[in-house]
Write an enzyme that holds these catalytic residues in place. Sequence first.
Site, PDB file in Angstrom:
ATOM      1  CG  ASP A  89       9.266  32.677   9.443  1.00 47.90           C
ATOM      2  OD1 ASP A  89      10.003  32.785  10.438  1.00 47.90           O
ATOM      3  OD2 ASP A  89       8.082  32.313   9.506  1.00 47.90           O
TER       4      ASP A  89
ATOM      5  CG  ASP B   3      10.908  29.618  13.643  1.00 46.07           C
ATOM      6  OD1 ASP B   3      10.437  30.162  14.656  1.00 46.07           O
ATOM      7  OD2 ASP B   3      10.583  29.951  12.480  1.00 46.07           O
TER       8      ASP B   3
END
Length: 179
Positions: free
Chosen positions: A126, A142
């Site tokens: 991330d 995402d």
Amino acid sequence: MNKEKKSSRVVMLIIDALFAAVLLVLDQFTKHLAVVHLKNQPAYVIIDGVLELQYLENRGSAFGMLQNQKIFILFVGIVFLAVLLFFLFKLPEQKKFRIVHVLLAVIIAGGIGNMIDRFRLDYVVDFISFVLINYPIFNVADIYVVVATIGLFILFLFVYKEKDLEFLNFKQNRYREMK
């Protein structure tokens, strides 16, 4: 199903797969860039107090829940992808469902993108940090999943009528096949 219809269905599914593959490559490329340029570095501020790029190894699921539950998360992901593929194959070929094909392909690309990380690295890379509201750090996959899911929700809530969704009714489909 006649040959022409079957052929057009195959073409639509090939387009779905190619679109998902392009999005998957983009997701993996952005994660690669995050590893190369952000790992072990301070956050890179894009808009002060709003948006930063900050490397994070997420060993959980959404919002960091289920930390270190790789097998469970992968199992749920595989089941979820199987359900999405099932619906993708059942979708009618009508023009009004093309956007659903696109949105499902986007969700599938996002799901596979994060599953690749879990298989390969045991965590998901991330790197996008929306610091204005202290939102959890996320990635491109995402974004795919969230935006496409919202799009599907809006379509099924406000655009499609009950009759448009009859293809999802298993009981009715079996009844038609028996006739």
